[in-house]
Structure formats: structure tokens, C-alpha cells
Design an enzyme around this catalytic site. Structure first.
Site, mmCIF file in Angstrom:
data_model
loop_
_atom_site.group_PDB
_atom_site.id
_atom_site.type_symbol
_atom_site.label_atom_id
_atom_site.label_comp_id
_atom_site.label_asym_id
_atom_site.label_seq_id
_atom_site.Cartn_x
_atom_site.Cartn_y
_atom_site.Cartn_z
ATOM 1 N N GLY A 6 52.349 44.380 29.425
ATOM 2 C CA GLY A 6 50.893 44.344 29.381
ATOM 3 C C GLY A 6 50.306 44.169 28.002
ATOM 4 O O GLY A 6 49.240 44.722 27.712
ATOM 5 N N SER A 7 50.925 43.359 27.140
ATOM 6 C CA SER A 7 50.390 43.190 25.790
ATOM 7 C C SER A 7 49.023 42.503 25.812
ATOM 8 O O SER A 7 48.140 42.845 25.010
ATOM 9 C CB SER A 7 51.371 42.413 24.906
ATOM 10 N N LYS A 33 53.117 38.470 41.076
ATOM 11 C CA LYS A 33 52.956 38.246 42.509
ATOM 12 C C LYS A 33 51.860 37.205 42.760
ATOM 13 O O LYS A 33 50.893 37.112 42.002
ATOM 14 C CB LYS A 33 52.589 39.553 43.218
ATOM 15 N N LEU A 34 52.035 36.434 43.829
ATOM 16 C CA LEU A 34 51.008 35.470 44.213
ATOM 17 C C LEU A 34 49.784 36.234 44.717
ATOM 18 O O LEU A 34 49.900 37.158 45.517
ATOM 19 C CB LEU A 34 51.532 34.554 45.313
ATOM 20 N N ILE A 35 48.603 35.846 44.220
ATOM 21 C CA ILE A 35 47.372 36.543 44.592
ATOM 22 C C ILE A 35 47.001 36.193 46.034
ATOM 23 O O ILE A 35 46.969 35.018 46.416
ATOM 24 C CB ILE A 35 46.231 36.153 43.636
ATOM 25 N N ASN A 60 43.837 33.790 35.005
ATOM 26 C CA ASN A 60 45.241 34.010 34.662
ATOM 27 C C ASN A 60 45.533 33.310 33.341
ATOM 28 O O ASN A 60 44.866 32.336 32.977
ATOM 29 C CB ASN A 60 46.151 33.437 35.757
ATOM 30 N N HIS A 105 48.767 31.521 31.238
ATOM 31 C CA HIS A 105 50.106 30.964 31.409
ATOM 32 C C HIS A 105 50.612 30.493 30.045
ATOM 33 O O HIS A 105 49.842 29.914 29.267
ATOM 34 C CB HIS A 105 50.073 29.790 32.401
#
Length: 290
Positions: A90-91, A166-168, A182, A184
Site C-alpha cells: 500500500g505505498s 481482484k477484478l472490481i 486505478n 498501472h
């Protein structure tokens, strides 16, 4: 061209940009079902018609967690409520949280969602008094609608994915249109999609011979990494790069750029062009776009 902030794109005064009359900053106001400030029970019921529960950590009511909703210095805008989803250290979540505390983001992280309750991001949230929701919950049939109901009880404005693997669920995307982001670690649409995450992305970039990489912030749709791109930042791929070296440089850009983007959505500076492309209005000059 690199914008004056950490966002790559354009900052100009384009005379030929035309926005539909209904265009507005990319945010929604969730139905005010339960005020987050009024919640004191550490276990939050997520569906009034169901006995199933999502377990949350104790909810702090300190003024540090809940500053005033409206800040006159921010043009009278209401502070936005953020839900952050993580699966690992969780940076990016930490960078965003620190920016909310330091006044760089006009919003507050009011809940964290994770599929790994022991991950570093979840531990950090607990240390800061932020409720932690486990989803999906192993061995229990907790529905996507239950999650939506829970987030609405927290009056969430935006959902920020920060390494959530996980896929939302489609139900969540429909409940929060144009409000889920999101990040990436590649320049999408290159090196994206199912299976492209973490070091797999950086290894693929180096093996391809690409000369540039960098993070992308995009809106979330029903598929992996295919939502509308909101911001990108370019990082060179060096001749002697390893995946670890490249990952470190990209992550540094992620921390900077994601904070800038979250600040923009909380300040209602995201608008949508007539062709469906989201762009960010410059904070310093509302006639320029980044």
C-alpha cells in the site's frame, strides 16, 4: 510533453475543445444513507435485510480523521470521502493518505478495503484509525451488493485502487460511474490486462525493448486495465535496466502522479470531452488542461 505537474499530457488553451452541456467534474454524490461521523459500532451491518456482516476495525472519531467538510480556502468545496482498495504494502495508499493529512488533497480516506487482512496496507490503515473491510471474505457468501451498500453508508465519493489485485465487481462499477480509479505500472494500453501486474509488467517491458515506460492512472471498467486513461507519466528504460531498477523509478512517479490526480478529482477539476476522454483542468489556470 510533460505538464507542469507530474501529469504527462497537454496543458494549453485549446480553442477547438467543445464539451457537451451536461459535462461536469467527474464525481458523484452517494446517497446519504448513514453518516460516517455518526458510526461508533466497530462492526458495520452492510445490508439491513441480511445478517451477514463485514468486519471493520474500530472507527476513530478524532478531528484528525474527520476535518471540516467544507474548506473556504478550497473555494467552498466539500471535502471528498475516499475508499482505498489494496492487496499489498500500500505505498500509493500511504502517499495519498499523507497528502490528505498534509492538505495536498481536499479529501479524506475514510475506509480501506482489502482481500488480504494481514497486508501492509491494512496494517497501516489500522494504525491510523481507518476502518478496514475484508472483501471478498473467504468462506462466506458476501455479495457485491453488500459491498456497495457498505460504501454508500460511508458516503464514499471516489474509490481509489492502489494495488488491489481482484477484478472490481460490475455492481460496484455501476454504482460509482466515472468514480473508480486505478494506477498501472506501464504506459497503457501497452503491457496491461489480466496477468500483467507488479514485476511481471517491468520484466515484459525490458524484454520487449521498449525505450519508455511509466505509470498510467485510468478509470475502471469491467475489464483489467481497459478504462479511459486520465494521466500518464513517462520514465525512460535504460540500456542496463533490471526489472527491480525500473520498478523503483516507476513507483516513485506513481507516488507523485497519483496524489496529483486524486487532488484533481477532489477539487472537481476532471472534465470529459465530447469524445468521452477525461482531462484534468489546471489548478493554476482553469483555461489550461493537463
Amino acid at each position: 510533453m510533460i505538464a507542469q505537474t507530474n501529469l504527462s499530457g497537454f496543458c494549453s488553451n485549446p480553442k477547438n475543445l467543445h464539451f457537451p452541456p451536461q459535462s461536469s467534474p467527474s464525481f458523484i454524490r452517494s446517497p446519504q444513507i448513514v453518516s460516517f461521523k455518526s458510526i461508533s459500532n466497530p462492526t458495520i451491518p452492510i445490508n439491513v435485510s441480511s445478517k451477514r456482516l463485514l468486519q471493520c476495525s474500530s472507527i476513530s472519531q478524532s478531528s484528525d480523521v474527520f476535518p471540516s467538510d467544507v474548506d473556504e480556502s478550497a473555494g467552498g468545496l466539500r471535502r471528498k470521502k475516499l475508499a482505498v482498495f489494496v492487496s499489498g504494502g500500500g505505498s500509493n495508499f500511504r502517499s495519498i493518505y499523507e497528502a490528505t493529512v498534509n492538505g495536498l488533497v481536499h479529501g479524506d480516506v475514510v475506509v480501506l478495503v482489502t482481500n488480504k487482512p494481514g497486508c501492509g496496507g491494512a496494517e497501516y490503515a489500522r494504525d491510523k484509525g481507518i476502518p478496514v473491510i475484508l472483501f471478498p471474505k473467504p468462506k462466506e457468501s458476501i455479495s457485491e451488493d453488500d459491498l456497495v451498500d457498505t460504501l454508500r453508508r460511508y458516503e464514499i465519493d471516489f474509490i481509489i485502487l492502489a494495488g488491489y489485485l481482484k477484478l472490481i465487481p460490475t455492481e460496484l462499477i455501476r454504482a460509482y460511474p466515472r468514480s473508480i480509479l486505478n494506477i498501472h505500472p506501464s504506459l497503457l494500453p501497452a503491457f496491461g490486462g489480466k496477468g500483467f501486474y507488479g514485476m511481471k509488467v517491468h520484466n515484459a517491458v525490458i524484454k520487449s525493448g521498449a525505450r519508455f515506460s511509466g505509470p498510467t492512472v485510468h478509470y475502471v471498467d469491467e475489464h483489467y486495465d481497459t478504462g479511459r486513461i486520465l494521466a500518464q507519466s513517462v520514465v525512460p528504460v535504460l540500456a542496463d535496466d533490471t526489472a527491480d531498477k525500473l520498478a523503483a523509478r516507476v513507483l516513485h512517479k506513481e507516488h507523485e502522479m497519483y496524489v496529483d490526480v486524486v487532488a484533481a478529482i477532489c477539487e472537481e477539476r476532471v472534465i470529459w470531452r465530447a469524445d468521452g476522454v477525461p482531462i484534468i483542468r489546471s489548478k493554476n489556470n482553469p483555461d489550461e488542461y493537463c
